[in-house]
Motif scaffolding. Sequence first.
Motif, PDB file in Angstrom:
ATOM      1  N   MET A  42       5.763  -2.638  -2.129  1.00  0.00           N
ATOM      2  CA  MET A  42       5.886  -1.259  -1.658  1.00  0.00           C
ATOM      3  C   MET A  42       4.514  -0.766  -1.196  1.00  0.00           C
ATOM      4  N   GLN A  43       4.516  -0.029  -0.084  1.00  0.00           N
ATOM      5  CA  GLN A  43       3.265   0.502   0.443  1.00  0.00           C
ATOM      6  C   GLN A  43       3.464   1.944   0.886  1.00  0.00           C
ATOM      7  N   PHE A  44       2.483   2.788   0.560  1.00  0.00           N
ATOM      8  CA  PHE A  44       2.414   4.156   1.076  1.00  0.00           C
ATOM      9  C   PHE A  44       1.172   4.280   1.951  1.00  0.00           C
ATOM     10  N   ALA A  45       1.302   4.952   3.101  1.00  0.00           N
ATOM     11  CA  ALA A  45       0.190   5.153   4.019  1.00  0.00           C
ATOM     12  C   ALA A  45       0.322   6.526   4.659  1.00  0.00           C
ATOM     13  N   GLY A  46      -0.712   6.902   5.430  1.00  0.00           N
ATOM     14  CA  GLY A  46      -0.659   8.182   6.132  1.00  0.00           C
ATOM     15  C   GLY A  46      -0.562   9.362   5.202  1.00  0.00           C
ATOM     16  N   ASN A  47      -1.345   9.324   4.104  1.00  0.00           N
ATOM     17  CA  ASN A  47      -1.291  10.377   3.092  1.00  0.00           C
ATOM     18  C   ASN A  47       0.125  10.527   2.539  1.00  0.00           C
ATOM     19  N   GLY A  48       0.791   9.396   2.362  1.00  0.00           N
ATOM     20  CA  GLY A  48       2.118   9.388   1.770  1.00  0.00           C
ATOM     21  C   GLY A  48       3.251   9.644   2.735  1.00  0.00           C
ATOM     22  N   SER A  49       2.964   9.825   4.027  1.00  0.00           N
ATOM     23  CA  SER A  49       4.030  10.116   4.986  1.00  0.00           C
ATOM     24  C   SER A  49       4.782   8.866   5.437  1.00  0.00           C
ATOM     25  N   ILE A  50       4.227   7.685   5.149  1.00  0.00           N
ATOM     26  CA  ILE A  50       4.858   6.414   5.502  1.00  0.00           C
ATOM     27  C   ILE A  50       5.133   5.642   4.219  1.00  0.00           C
ATOM     28  N   GLN A  51       6.340   5.119   4.107  1.00  0.00           N
ATOM     29  CA  GLN A  51       6.656   4.207   3.011  1.00  0.00           C
ATOM     30  C   GLN A  51       7.307   2.958   3.580  1.00  0.00           C
TER      31      GLN A  51
END
Length: 596
Positions: free
Chosen positions: A443-452
């Motif tokens: 699992m990955q979160f990116a874009g200050n949490g806006s992408i999962q």
Amino acid sequence: MGSPPLSLLFSLLLLLLLSVLTLPTSNAALHRAKLLTSEFSAVRRPSSPTTYFEVTRPIPLPKTKPCSTLVLRHDFGNTYSKPPVTALYEPPSHCPLHRPPSAVVLEWSAACRGRQFDRIFGVWLGGVELLRSCTAEPRATGIVWTVKKDVTRYSSLFAQPHTLAVYLGNLVDQTYTGVYHVNVSLHFFFDSSTPRRPPAAIPVPDFASPADLILPISRSLPLDGGLWFPVQNSSDFQKKELTVPANTYRAVLEVYVSFHQSDEFWYGNPPNDYILANNLTNLPGNGPFREVTLRLDGKVMGAVWPFTVIYTGGVNPLLWRPITGIGSFDLPSYDIEITPFLGKVLDGKPHEFGFGVTDALDTWYIDANLHLWLDSKSSCTAGNLIKYEAPEFTSSLISKFKGLDGRFKTTASRQISMTGWVKSSYGKITTHFFQRFDYENQMQFAGNGSIQVVKQTIDSNHGTYTKHPSSILYSEQVHQNFPLYMYTETTDQVNDTYSLVSNVTLGFNEKKFSGERFGFSFSSLRNLQNCQGNMGVKGNLVTGGSGSTQQEYRYESTGGCYFRNVSSSNYTILYDEIEESCAEASPLGAGLFFRW
């Protein structure tokens, strides 16, 4: 307990997207919101209802005309948290049910018009669950859909009167206008041309035949809501006591599982450390791993690592129109051979059958059917469990995050093995059953949490091997592989308005080998969906967007082949290729044999 709506949209927001709340400045992609679709102008409105369908192969049936009966007709309006709709089933007098049918098909036909969430529903006969399914989400011009399920394995039920119960928890008001108009029918097939099997030199049981008796492990009528048991957290253990007939020589536990509310998208739930570090304690957590355990008198006798069914309102509702997600119209059930345990329950006393869910959040719906084969020439059998291994699953978590961005890798594995014998008029029969599971979730979160991004694989391998003093009676090995990829990105958040981009790849793959004294068979299934979509949302209403789905279904067996390649976009079928013969055969049995 009633059945809640299912479309907890995987829109990955920080807080609940309700019109009465204001979105925070963070773009955290962490929450699922209830969304309804509207007939926005970008989608052409047809003049006739849209037909929804789940891609699956046709049920192999005799070429005889079926003997059919309508068992229930009902309009499901305000039925949420109310008693199930019931009807008295009696064996239809025009069907020759004094002899076992060659095949039995349950048919669910439904229509709906307006606006409505997806709803979970179940069909039970005498407390035995026959079908777990999800409704399609309607549109203003109307929809129709049909589910046909092979229920031949429940044949012993259809020869006697029982109460048929259907629970579909629905709400109708000024916003949710859809009423589900439903017909439930049974089709019985009798094939007199089926050759009789030659008698064996030594009488042996037929392990491939339907069970003689099926006992429900479900809640009893009368009640409000479904007959399934609700499991609401990791310490919630649901159970029921049953007395097993003393002349039983085989037992298989069939388990139905569905997941809702905070755990509808359990495979995307981040670890608790991540939630606590970012003060997101109002959001679902407990990580992405779940295991359903089945217990007899408190002792683990099997496990289910469930397939990730996405309901018709999940992730992006526009993806599932008119092709629905794998398993959404006919949720899979899971078989666990518990014959080695029979020696523990043949004493004529009640015994406790129960189930729980590791790291569960509210709510899981679980019940089971206990399929029993009885010795007609004996009033009692005897047995003993001679070997049993069921260590706890092993798991690991690698976590690296800063703020709302980060990576997580969760792995788990489990092995269960048991061997036991049962002595009946057929002699002493020894049965071995095993399960092996492997799980990985990245699992990955990116874009200050806006992408999962979620990438998950579940591998399940189970088998049964039954030996008679004179020969091998029955063997079966099944390998299943459930791949899942999901990408979601939330953008353009202004007050209660946002945009969501979503890509999903979902697969159900299975290889099966089975053999008994009259022959053997192989089968192989590869079922894969690729979906892409985007949508605009205001409040809890989808205001625009598009969705497309491509699906390839390939089934091969010793009895034939079925192939379908189909694609849709915005309610329209782009192409649909069907073949009932495959050009190249594959080595279906490769790697499926096992040793005891």
